[in-house]
Each structure stands twice: as C-alpha cells, then as structure tokens.
Design an enzyme around this catalytic site. Structure first.
Site, PDB file in Angstrom:
ATOM      1  N   ARG A   1      19.027  18.497   7.945  1.00  0.00           N
ATOM      2  CA  ARG A   1      19.444  17.318   8.319  1.00  0.00           C
ATOM      3  C   ARG A   1      21.176  17.154   8.400  1.00  0.00           C
ATOM      4  NH1 ARG A   1      15.221  14.027   9.426  1.00  0.00           N
ATOM      5  NH2 ARG A   1      13.219  14.394   7.643  1.00  0.00           N
TER       6      ARG A   1
ATOM      7  N   SER B   1      12.647  32.515  -2.847  1.00  0.00           N
ATOM      8  CA  SER B   1      11.457  31.671  -4.694  1.00  0.00           C
ATOM      9  C   SER B   1      12.342  31.793  -5.817  1.00  0.00           C
ATOM     10  CB  SER B   1      10.671  32.174  -4.743  1.00  0.00           C
ATOM     11  OG  SER B   1      10.897  33.981  -4.985  1.00  0.00           O
TER      12      SER B   1
ATOM     13  N   GLN C   1      13.281   5.492  -6.196  1.00  0.00           N
ATOM     14  CA  GLN C   1      13.683   4.545  -5.011  1.00  0.00           C
ATOM     15  C   GLN C   1      13.828   2.802  -6.265  1.00  0.00           C
ATOM     16  OE1 GLN C   1      12.689   5.366  -1.123  1.00  0.00           O
ATOM     17  NE2 GLN C   1      13.995   3.697  -0.139  1.00  0.00           N
TER      18      GLN C   1
ATOM     19  N   GLU D   1      13.055   8.721   5.606  1.00  0.00           N
ATOM     20  CA  GLU D   1      13.477  10.272   6.326  1.00  0.00           C
ATOM     21  C   GLU D   1      13.302  11.474   4.848  1.00  0.00           C
ATOM     22  OE1 GLU D   1      15.417  11.569  10.044  1.00  0.00           O
ATOM     23  OE2 GLU D   1      15.116   8.964  10.542  1.00  0.00           O
TER      24      GLU D   1
ATOM     25  N   ARG E   1       8.686  -9.078   1.231  1.00  0.00           N
ATOM     26  CA  ARG E   1       9.648  -7.917   1.846  1.00  0.00           C
ATOM     27  C   ARG E   1       9.761  -7.238   3.311  1.00  0.00           C
ATOM     28  NH1 ARG E   1       7.146  -2.774  -1.837  1.00  0.00           N
ATOM     29  NH2 ARG E   1       5.410  -3.224  -1.936  1.00  0.00           N
TER      30      ARG E   1
ATOM     31  N   ASN F   1      14.821  21.244  -5.996  1.00  0.00           N
ATOM     32  CA  ASN F   1      15.321  22.678  -6.806  1.00  0.00           C
ATOM     33  C   ASN F   1      16.567  23.428  -5.611  1.00  0.00           C
ATOM     34  OD1 ASN F   1      13.766  24.296  -4.967  1.00  0.00           O
ATOM     35  ND2 ASN F   1      12.740  23.280  -5.834  1.00  0.00           N
TER      36      ASN F   1
ATOM     37  N   SER G   1      12.939  -0.785  -6.229  1.00  0.00           N
ATOM     38  CA  SER G   1      11.632  -1.346  -5.832  1.00  0.00           C
ATOM     39  C   SER G   1      11.767  -2.746  -5.788  1.00  0.00           C
ATOM     40  CB  SER G   1      10.378  -1.357  -7.399  1.00  0.00           C
ATOM     41  OG  SER G   1      10.157  -2.239  -6.845  1.00  0.00           O
TER      42      SER G   1
END
Length: 251
Positions: A202, A70, A102, A91, A175, A191, A104
């Site tokens: 990953r 923590s 992100q 993902e 799109r 963090n 657009s």
C-alpha cells in the site's frame, strides 16, 4: 487522517526459563525481542553462538535476509486510525491478518459525518471540489430526511420497537445513502509480518492515494516500534508522490 499507536506486545520478563542450563536473557522485552525468542526457539540457539546475530537488530536482519517471516508474527502492534474514508477502510480490512474494530454506523448518528476529500479532488479544487461537496452535502440531507421518515414509519407501524432498537433500525437503513467518502475510525491489531505486507502493498505508487498516505504513516510508526524489522523500507519520490519500497519485500 491520523494514525496513533495504542498498544504493543512484549516479553513478560527479560530473563526466561527455557529449560536450559541458564535462563534466556533478552536484550529487552519489546515485540522485536518476542520475535527473536521465537526464532531462537526453533533452533535452541539460546546462548547466541553466532556473533553476527548476537544482537536483536543483527538477528532480525538475518531473519529478513532468509525470509523466515513466520517469527515476525509473534510481535504485534495495535493502531487507531481516525479521519479516513470508508472507501479507504474497505481496502484496509481486505488484509486477512488484520483484526479490525470499526466505528458502527448503526449506533453512531451519521447526520454530521465529515466527508474525506480524495487527494486528487483536493488537488484539482475549483469545480471538482464543488461537485464533491454538493454531492456529499446532498447525501447527508438525504440521510437525515430518510432517518426521520423511517422513525415515523416505525412509530406508526411497529410501536413495540423503541429506544436504541428504533435508532439502530433507522440508521442501518439510512446509512445506505452515505457515500464512500464518509469519515470513519478503526482500531487495527496485526503482527509485524502483516504490517510489513500492508506497507509493501500500500505504500507504492500503484496504491490508492489515501491508503498510500495511511501506509506511510504506519511505516513511520512501526519503524519506531520495531526499527530492526522495518529498517529495510526506504522512501523515494515516484511520479511526484512519496512511496516506500523494500528490496527484501514483505517476507
């Protein structure tokens, strides 16, 4: 694919008044020192009574050993990811403790969008690569044609919708025909604990090939930002690919 470090957090000063007889004096002001400060606040161990944890690397090594993860949440890093696919960012943004901003597709014209070739398609080359390019080229053509048709429709049927509003309306509908391979960019703030979790999940042989490459780049950057927090991750080769594992895990 490019990952760029653009920001980290830090202590406002190496000397901090903690209400004790003497101010707390940090080793430095980095996010690693913020994490150490948070840990010492839990136990009021401002004077570093334990020689084994008197240094920042020693203290954080103990934090990892006892899984007191923590306190790692108080150190943060912001990274900018470019030239990766929408499939990959779908993902990435599943990680709950990431804060994403992100590109657009409603505002940015997708006609000239690059298409990110999946690593296996690139490796196969030949007919597989040809099929990929034919499909993605067709998608871009469809996007352009659909955008023009929808713009004409709006001009005829909704003349009150003009300028930016018209462009947004056409692009948000057009799109829908762009593939998961479409190039995108995203800023992510997280963090240290969340970045560790990302790498832990990953950067393995079980991950998607593109996101594994992303995770390995993230690890390299974070080992520079907070070496004591990420030093336990080690690179190896598994089934012909580079992966990263930690005996400690994500804490």
């Amino acid at each position: 694919m490019t990952v760029t470090l653009i920001a980290t957090n830090q202590l406002v000063s190496r000397a901090i008044d903690v209400g004790a007889e003497h101010p707390y004096v940090a080793h430095d002001t980095t996010g690693s020192d913020v994490a150490e400060f948070a840990g010492r606040a839990c136990y009021q161990s401002w004077t570093r009574p334990n020689e084994a944890t008197a240094t920042n690397p020693g203290y954080l090594a103990h934090i990892l050993e006892v899984a007191h993860g923590s306190v790692l949440e108080h150190g943060t890093a912001t990274l900018y990811f470019t030239d990766l696919s929408r499939a990959c960012t779908h993902e990435v943004v599943r990680h709950r403790h990431f804060s994403p901003s992100q590109l657009s597709q409603r505002f940015v014209n997708g006609e000239d969008s690059a298409m990110i070739v999946p690593p296996l398609v690139a490796e196969a080359g030949g007919e597989a690569l040809k099929v990929f390019h034919e499909a993605t080229d067709a998608a871009r053509v469809a996007y352009t044609l659909l955008s023009d048709l929808l713009a004409d429709h709006i001009i005829t049927n909704h003349p009150e919708v003009t300028g930016t509003a018209r462009r947004k309306a056409t692009r948000e509908a057009a799109r829908s025909v762009l593939p998961n391979a479409t190039d995108t960019a995203v800023v992510l703030t997280a963090n240290y604990r969340a970045w560790r979790h990302f790498v832990h999940l990953r950067a393995t042989e079980h991950a998607d090939a593109e996101i594994r490459a992303v995770a390995l780049d993230v690890l390299a950057i974070m080992q520079g930002v907070a070496p004591a927090v990420f030093a336990d991750f080690e690179l190896s080769e598994v089934n012909g690919v580079t992966v990263a594992h930690s005996p400690i895990g994500s804490v």
